[in-house]
Design a protein around this motif. Sequence first.
Motif, PDB file in Angstrom:
ATOM      1  N   SER A  56       0.830  -1.209   0.000  1.00 16.64           N
ATOM      2  CA  SER A  56       0.000   0.000   0.000  1.00 16.64           C
ATOM      3  C   SER A  56       0.864   1.258   0.000  1.00 16.64           C
ATOM      4  CB  SER A  56      -0.959   0.000   1.189  1.00 16.64           C
ATOM      5  OG  SER A  56      -0.239  -0.060   2.403  1.00 16.64           O
ATOM      6  N   THR A  57       1.942   1.264   0.752  1.00 17.33           N
ATOM      7  CA  THR A  57       2.850   2.409   0.787  1.00 17.33           C
ATOM      8  C   THR A  57       3.496   2.604  -0.569  1.00 17.33           C
ATOM      9  OG1 THR A  57       3.306   1.969   3.116  1.00 17.33           O
ATOM     10  CG2 THR A  57       4.896   3.353   1.944  1.00 17.33           C
ATOM     11  N   TRP A  58       3.946   1.522  -1.151  1.00 22.64           N
ATOM     12  CA  TRP A  58       4.574   1.554  -2.473  1.00 22.64           C
ATOM     13  C   TRP A  58       3.591   2.074  -3.522  1.00 22.64           C
ATOM     14  CZ3 TRP A  58       3.387  -1.430  -6.819  1.00 22.64           C
ATOM     15  CH2 TRP A  58       4.345  -1.437  -7.839  1.00 22.64           C
ATOM     16  N   LEU A  59       2.354   1.584  -3.480  1.00 25.02           N
ATOM     17  CA  LEU A  59       1.332   1.996  -4.445  1.00 25.02           C
ATOM     18  C   LEU A  59       0.951   3.460  -4.258  1.00 25.02           C
ATOM     19  CD1 LEU A  59      -0.429   1.108  -6.812  1.00 25.02           C
ATOM     20  CD2 LEU A  59      -2.160   0.379  -5.129  1.00 25.02           C
ATOM     21  N   GLY A 115      -2.268  15.109  -1.493  1.00 24.74           N
ATOM     22  CA  GLY A 115      -1.651  13.806  -1.284  1.00 24.74           C
ATOM     23  C   GLY A 115      -1.296  13.579   0.176  1.00 24.74           C
ATOM     24  N   ILE A 116      -0.770  14.613   0.812  1.00 26.44           N
ATOM     25  CA  ILE A 116      -0.367  14.486   2.211  1.00 26.44           C
ATOM     26  C   ILE A 116      -1.568  14.187   3.099  1.00 26.44           C
ATOM     27  CG2 ILE A 116       0.512  15.794   4.201  1.00 26.44           C
ATOM     28  CD1 ILE A 116       2.459  17.166   2.233  1.00 26.44           C
ATOM     29  N   ILE A 117      -2.674  14.900   2.902  1.00 23.92           N
ATOM     30  CA  ILE A 117      -3.834  14.679   3.767  1.00 23.92           C
ATOM     31  C   ILE A 117      -4.456  13.309   3.510  1.00 23.92           C
ATOM     32  CG2 ILE A 117      -5.613  15.791   2.345  1.00 23.92           C
ATOM     33  CD1 ILE A 117      -5.298  15.930   6.199  1.00 23.92           C
ATOM     34  N   MET A 118      -4.438  12.840   2.271  1.00 24.16           N
ATOM     35  CA  MET A 118      -4.997  11.510   2.002  1.00 24.16           C
ATOM     36  C   MET A 118      -4.144  10.431   2.658  1.00 24.16           C
ATOM     37  SD  MET A 118      -7.854  11.929   0.676  1.00 24.16           S
ATOM     38  CE  MET A 118      -8.201  10.204   0.594  1.00 24.16           C
ATOM     39  N   PHE A 124      -1.272   6.605   7.556  1.00 28.06           N
ATOM     40  CA  PHE A 124       0.180   6.576   7.473  1.00 28.06           C
ATOM     41  C   PHE A 124       0.766   7.541   8.502  1.00 28.06           C
ATOM     42  CE2 PHE A 124      -0.969   4.879   3.357  1.00 28.06           C
ATOM     43  CZ  PHE A 124      -0.058   3.847   3.210  1.00 28.06           C
ATOM     44  N   THR A 125       1.889   7.166   9.084  1.00 32.10           N
ATOM     45  CA  THR A 125       2.548   8.026  10.068  1.00 32.10           C
ATOM     46  C   THR A 125       3.212   9.190   9.348  1.00 32.10           C
ATOM     47  OG1 THR A 125       4.691   6.904   9.952  1.00 32.10           O
ATOM     48  CG2 THR A 125       3.058   6.017  11.530  1.00 32.10           C
ATOM     49  N   ASN A 126       3.529  10.223  10.118  1.00 37.65           N
ATOM     50  CA  ASN A 126       4.214  11.374   9.525  1.00 37.65           C
ATOM     51  C   ASN A 126       5.566  10.975   8.931  1.00 37.65           C
ATOM     52  OD1 ASN A 126       1.997  12.650  10.521  1.00 37.65           O
ATOM     53  ND2 ASN A 126       3.097  14.155  11.734  1.00 37.65           N
ATOM     54  N   THR A 127       6.235  10.021   9.565  1.00 34.54           N
ATOM     55  CA  THR A 127       7.512   9.538   9.040  1.00 34.54           C
ATOM     56  C   THR A 127       7.311   8.856   7.686  1.00 34.54           C
ATOM     57  OG1 THR A 127       8.364   9.257  11.287  1.00 34.54           O
ATOM     58  CG2 THR A 127       9.498   8.051   9.534  1.00 34.54           C
ATOM     59  N   GLU A 131       8.720  10.044   4.024  1.00 37.00           N
ATOM     60  CA  GLU A 131       9.497   9.192   3.132  1.00 37.00           C
ATOM     61  C   GLU A 131       8.859   9.107   1.738  1.00 37.00           C
ATOM     62  OE1 GLU A 131       9.737   5.515   5.279  1.00 37.00           O
ATOM     63  OE2 GLU A 131      11.141   6.340   6.751  1.00 37.00           O
ATOM     64  N   MET A 132       7.536   9.019   1.691  1.00 44.80           N
ATOM     65  CA  MET A 132       6.858   8.891   0.398  1.00 44.80           C
ATOM     66  C   MET A 132       6.908  10.169  -0.426  1.00 44.80           C
ATOM     67  SD  MET A 132       3.527   6.522   0.956  1.00 44.80           S
ATOM     68  CE  MET A 132       3.141   6.681   2.679  1.00 44.80           C
ATOM     69  N   THR A 133       6.830  11.316   0.256  1.00 45.17           N
ATOM     70  CA  THR A 133       6.774  12.584  -0.470  1.00 45.17           C
ATOM     71  C   THR A 133       8.131  13.245  -0.651  1.00 45.17           C
ATOM     72  OG1 THR A 133       6.357  13.807   1.583  1.00 45.17           O
ATOM     73  CG2 THR A 133       4.422  13.069   0.319  1.00 45.17           C
ATOM     74  N   GLY A 134       9.136  12.803   0.133  1.00 44.00           N
ATOM     75  CA  GLY A 134      10.449  13.414   0.040  1.00 44.00           C
ATOM     76  C   GLY A 134      10.539  14.738   0.790  1.00 44.00           C
ATOM     77  N   ILE A 135       9.573  14.988   1.671  1.00 45.55           N
ATOM     78  CA  ILE A 135       9.561  16.199   2.485  1.00 45.55           C
ATOM     79  C   ILE A 135      10.072  15.820   3.872  1.00 45.55           C
ATOM     80  CG2 ILE A 135       8.068  17.974   3.495  1.00 45.55           C
ATOM     81  CD1 ILE A 135       6.116  17.473   1.165  1.00 45.55           C
ATOM     82  N   SER A 136      10.838  16.701   4.499  1.00 50.69           N
ATOM     83  CA  SER A 136      11.369  16.379   5.826  1.00 50.69           C
ATOM     84  C   SER A 136      10.226  16.119   6.803  1.00 50.69           C
ATOM     85  CB  SER A 136      12.257  17.507   6.352  1.00 50.69           C
ATOM     86  OG  SER A 136      11.462  18.601   6.764  1.00 50.69           O
TER      87      SER A 136
END
Length: 158
Positions: A56-59, A115-118, A124-127, A131-136
């Motif tokens: 799911s994370t990968w998708l 994307g972040i809110i979805m 999904f955790t903030n971490t 990782e998925m978005t490339g944002i710190s």
Amino acid sequence: MIEKSYLEKLEEHKGIIYKMVNLYADNDEDRKDLYQEIISQSWSAYPRFKGEAKFSTWLYKISLNVSLSFLSKQKKLTQIRDHDEFNSYFEPPELSERADWLYRCIKQLSEIDRGIIMLHLDGFTNTEISEMTGISRNSTNVKLHRIKQQLTTLLTGK
């Protein structure tokens, strides 16, 4: 065998794609094009899926990246070859009035904020979001706080 494994996982997590398609495409034709592009990109990348992250994370990551690319191009993507197995998946579920209203409010956010809110709403955790978005992680925390404030304003009108 790879195709069967992919289709089984895709069936289990197709809601992820529906969410992204509904958030990033405004009409049925664009939704179908974006859906097919996400399927195509995820199918192409599937042989490299190592299982280090959840499917799911990968998708989600692929769906978000494809959706953002779709928006940046601002034109319809070329149709991929028809695959009966894949096309049968595009039967979007009916949304309740409340869910439809929430989607309309979320669509008013910036592309990355959608994307972040979805991802956040799907647990999904903030971490993981970072990782998925490339944002710190810190930026993700701040962005989520601001997104929640924006949505509260949009949803309540205050």
